[in-house]
Enzyme design. Structure first.
Site, mmCIF file in Angstrom:
data_model
loop_
_atom_site.group_PDB
_atom_site.id
_atom_site.type_symbol
_atom_site.label_atom_id
_atom_site.label_comp_id
_atom_site.label_asym_id
_atom_site.label_seq_id
_atom_site.Cartn_x
_atom_site.Cartn_y
_atom_site.Cartn_z
ATOM 1 N N HIS A 156 0.843 -1.208 0.000
ATOM 2 C CA HIS A 156 0.000 0.000 0.000
ATOM 3 C C HIS A 156 0.875 1.254 0.000
ATOM 4 O O HIS A 156 0.683 2.159 -0.813
ATOM 5 C CB HIS A 156 -0.917 -0.009 1.233
ATOM 6 C CG HIS A 156 -1.685 1.261 1.453
ATOM 7 N ND1 HIS A 156 -3.036 1.368 1.238
ATOM 8 C CD2 HIS A 156 -1.283 2.494 1.857
ATOM 9 C CE1 HIS A 156 -3.433 2.609 1.494
ATOM 10 N NE2 HIS A 156 -2.386 3.317 1.878
ATOM 11 N N GLU A 157 1.823 1.304 0.906
ATOM 12 C CA GLU A 157 2.643 2.520 1.044
ATOM 13 C C GLU A 157 3.475 2.759 -0.221
ATOM 14 O O GLU A 157 3.570 3.890 -0.696
ATOM 15 C CB GLU A 157 3.549 2.424 2.271
ATOM 16 C CG GLU A 157 2.811 2.276 3.598
ATOM 17 C CD GLU A 157 1.728 3.304 3.843
ATOM 18 O OE1 GLU A 157 1.801 4.414 3.284
ATOM 19 O OE2 GLU A 157 0.773 2.996 4.573
ATOM 20 N N HIS A 160 1.696 4.391 -3.057
ATOM 21 C CA HIS A 160 1.610 5.860 -3.029
ATOM 22 C C HIS A 160 2.731 6.466 -3.874
ATOM 23 O O HIS A 160 2.546 7.504 -4.507
ATOM 24 C CB HIS A 160 1.693 6.396 -1.593
ATOM 25 C CG HIS A 160 0.391 6.296 -0.845
ATOM 26 N ND1 HIS A 160 -0.785 6.819 -1.321
ATOM 27 C CD2 HIS A 160 0.088 5.741 0.359
ATOM 28 C CE1 HIS A 160 -1.763 6.593 -0.439
ATOM 29 N NE2 HIS A 160 -1.263 5.930 0.583
ATOM 30 N N TYR A 171 -4.289 14.361 -2.672
ATOM 31 C CA TYR A 171 -4.580 13.538 -1.488
ATOM 32 C C TYR A 171 -5.721 14.180 -0.695
ATOM 33 O O TYR A 171 -5.579 14.496 0.473
ATOM 34 C CB TYR A 171 -3.319 13.362 -0.641
ATOM 35 C CG TYR A 171 -3.379 12.160 0.264
ATOM 36 C CD1 TYR A 171 -3.477 10.871 -0.259
ATOM 37 C CD2 TYR A 171 -3.340 12.292 1.643
ATOM 38 C CE1 TYR A 171 -3.542 9.760 0.560
ATOM 39 C CE2 TYR A 171 -3.400 11.190 2.484
ATOM 40 C CZ TYR A 171 -3.501 9.927 1.929
ATOM 41 O OH TYR A 171 -3.569 8.817 2.756
ATOM 42 N N GLU A 180 -5.963 6.597 -2.243
ATOM 43 C CA GLU A 180 -5.943 5.582 -1.185
ATOM 44 C C GLU A 180 -6.352 4.210 -1.734
ATOM 45 O O GLU A 180 -5.753 3.182 -1.393
ATOM 46 C CB GLU A 180 -6.913 5.983 -0.067
ATOM 47 C CG GLU A 180 -6.250 6.701 1.075
ATOM 48 C CD GLU A 180 -5.083 5.907 1.626
ATOM 49 O OE1 GLU A 180 -5.263 4.742 2.006
ATOM 50 O OE2 GLU A 180 -3.977 6.458 1.668
ATOM 51 N N ASP A 253 -9.756 13.564 7.909
ATOM 52 C CA ASP A 253 -9.059 12.601 7.054
ATOM 53 C C ASP A 253 -8.966 13.110 5.604
ATOM 54 O O ASP A 253 -9.213 12.363 4.651
ATOM 55 C CB ASP A 253 -9.788 11.244 7.146
ATOM 56 C CG ASP A 253 -9.134 10.126 6.336
ATOM 57 O OD1 ASP A 253 -7.893 10.149 6.187
ATOM 58 O OD2 ASP A 253 -9.869 9.242 5.851
ATOM 59 N N HIS A 258 -9.452 7.831 3.612
ATOM 60 C CA HIS A 258 -9.377 6.427 4.037
ATOM 61 C C HIS A 258 -10.768 5.842 4.286
ATOM 62 O O HIS A 258 -10.891 4.690 4.683
ATOM 63 C CB HIS A 258 -8.547 6.280 5.321
ATOM 64 C CG HIS A 258 -7.107 6.620 5.158
ATOM 65 N ND1 HIS A 258 -6.612 7.889 5.331
ATOM 66 C CD2 HIS A 258 -6.036 5.844 4.835
ATOM 67 C CE1 HIS A 258 -5.311 7.893 5.126
ATOM 68 N NE2 HIS A 258 -4.929 6.669 4.815
#
Ligand code: ASN
Ligand code: ZN
Length: 338
Positions: A156-157, A160, A171, A180, A253, A258
């Site tokens: 996931h990271e 990005h 974002y 996301e 958020d 998310h």
């Protein structure tokens, strides 16, 4: 989730509240880094052979400094520190995934060296891509364990980073939720590819194994059934909607990035289920082409993104294909107008 943890008042949870606050403050400063143009890579810093990963793992030794002390370079043996070795292996699995699935050489498609720092901060409750490298916390020990435990989180990271080098999605709001969701999609696919799992065998969970056994929950998010990943006294209930009928309008958020990501996440999972087999093949290629094809604006909406996936399914498989039908049907099910 972090906001809720930060508000905990119970003595047992003070350490959790502190850890969450710390992670929250930090996350705000990430946005700027992620939307900035990608940094230039130093000459000679690329891997010697194309298609091979070049990983470097650092240890922040509980400070919030980057990159920290170098603990493992490419091809060196395991250090014996699970966090460092999981990070090393996770970067390798992610690199192998992009090469095999999309013929992409690393995150930028040009052999970008992959750096990661582990043991970042004290009881740090997050993992993130800072625009240049991966960073992993150890977790607070009450709610979260160490963030390198989950390959879907590592994937996931790093995704990005892929988004930063391709569509450069904002974002914030719907574009942020697509950003996301892209990270969840490719995070899940990295894990499925490494495990050799088909769509039917996969859990479609993001961050399985991150919670301690004190938490009532299985993962951070469920792509198959958004809103069902946890339901816990401390964490509350998973807030993800599974269709536009339950879309959450919020300023928290970054506009629910998310939260509303549950909607495109489920669309991808529905496409994969309808097509069957290995989700990184046709479904992954359709999503990857939409992300990297140059048609998405930074402020992309769900509707615009849905159109792009339908167009790439048509381009790859044709108008009358099962794949094209599957993509159209999935967006209809989650009530996104394409
Ligand atoms: N782990 C979080 C994420 O990648 C960190 C953040 O930037 N909010 O979404
Ligand atoms: Zn993310």
């Amino acid at each position: 989730m972090l906001r809720r943890l930060a508000a905990q008042k119970e003595p047992r949870l003070l350490v959790v509240a502190r850890a969450a606050k710390e992670a929250l403050v930090h996350v705000r400063s990430l946005q700027a880094a992620r939307t900035a143009p990608p940094p230039a890579v130093k000459a000679g810093a690329r891997p010697a052979r194309t298609g091979e990963p070049m990983r470097t793992i650092y240890d922040a030794e509980s400070a919030e400094v980057l990159p920290g002390r170098l603990v493992r370079k490419e091809s060196e043996p395991p250090t014996g520190d699970p966090a460092a070795d999981e990070a090393y292996d996770g970067l390798g699995s992610t690199h192998a995934f992009y090469a095999a699935a999309f013929g992409r050489d690393s995150i930028d498609g040009a052999g970008l060296p992959l750096d990661a720092t582990v043991h970042f901060g004290h009881l740090y409750d997050n993992a993130f891509w800072d625009g240049k490298q991966m960073v992993f916390g150890d977790g607070d020990g009450e709610v979260f364990g160490r963030f390198t435990k989950s390959l879907s989180v590592i994937g996931h990271e790093l995704a990005h980073g892929v988004t930063q080098y391709t569509a450069g999605l904002n974002y914030r709001n719907q574009a942020g939720a697509i950003n996301e969701s892209m990270s969840d999609v490719f995070g899940a696919l990295v894990e499925q590819y490494a495990r050799g799992q088909s769509t039917e065998e996969a859990s479609w969970l993001i961050g399985e194994g991150l919670f301690t056994d004190k938490v009532q929950g299985v993962a951070l998010r469920s792509m198959k059934a958004p809103g069902t990943a946890y339901d816990d006294d401390v964490l509350g209930k998973d807030p993800q909607p599974d269709s536009m009928d339950a879309y959450v309008r919020t300023t928290a958020d970054n506009g629910g990035v998310h939260i509303n990501s549950g909607i495109p996440n489920r669309a991808f999972c529905l496409v994969a289920t309808a097509i069957g087999g290995k989700a990184w093949e046709a479904p992954g290629q359709i999503w990857f082409d939409a992300l990297s094809g140059g048609s998405l604006p930074p402020a992309c909406t769900f509707s615009r993104f849905a159109k792009a996936t339908i167009a790439s399914a048509k381009e790859l498989f044709g108008d009358d294909s099962h794949e094209h039908d599957a993509v159209r049907a999935a967006w209809e099910t989650v009530k996104v107008k394409a």
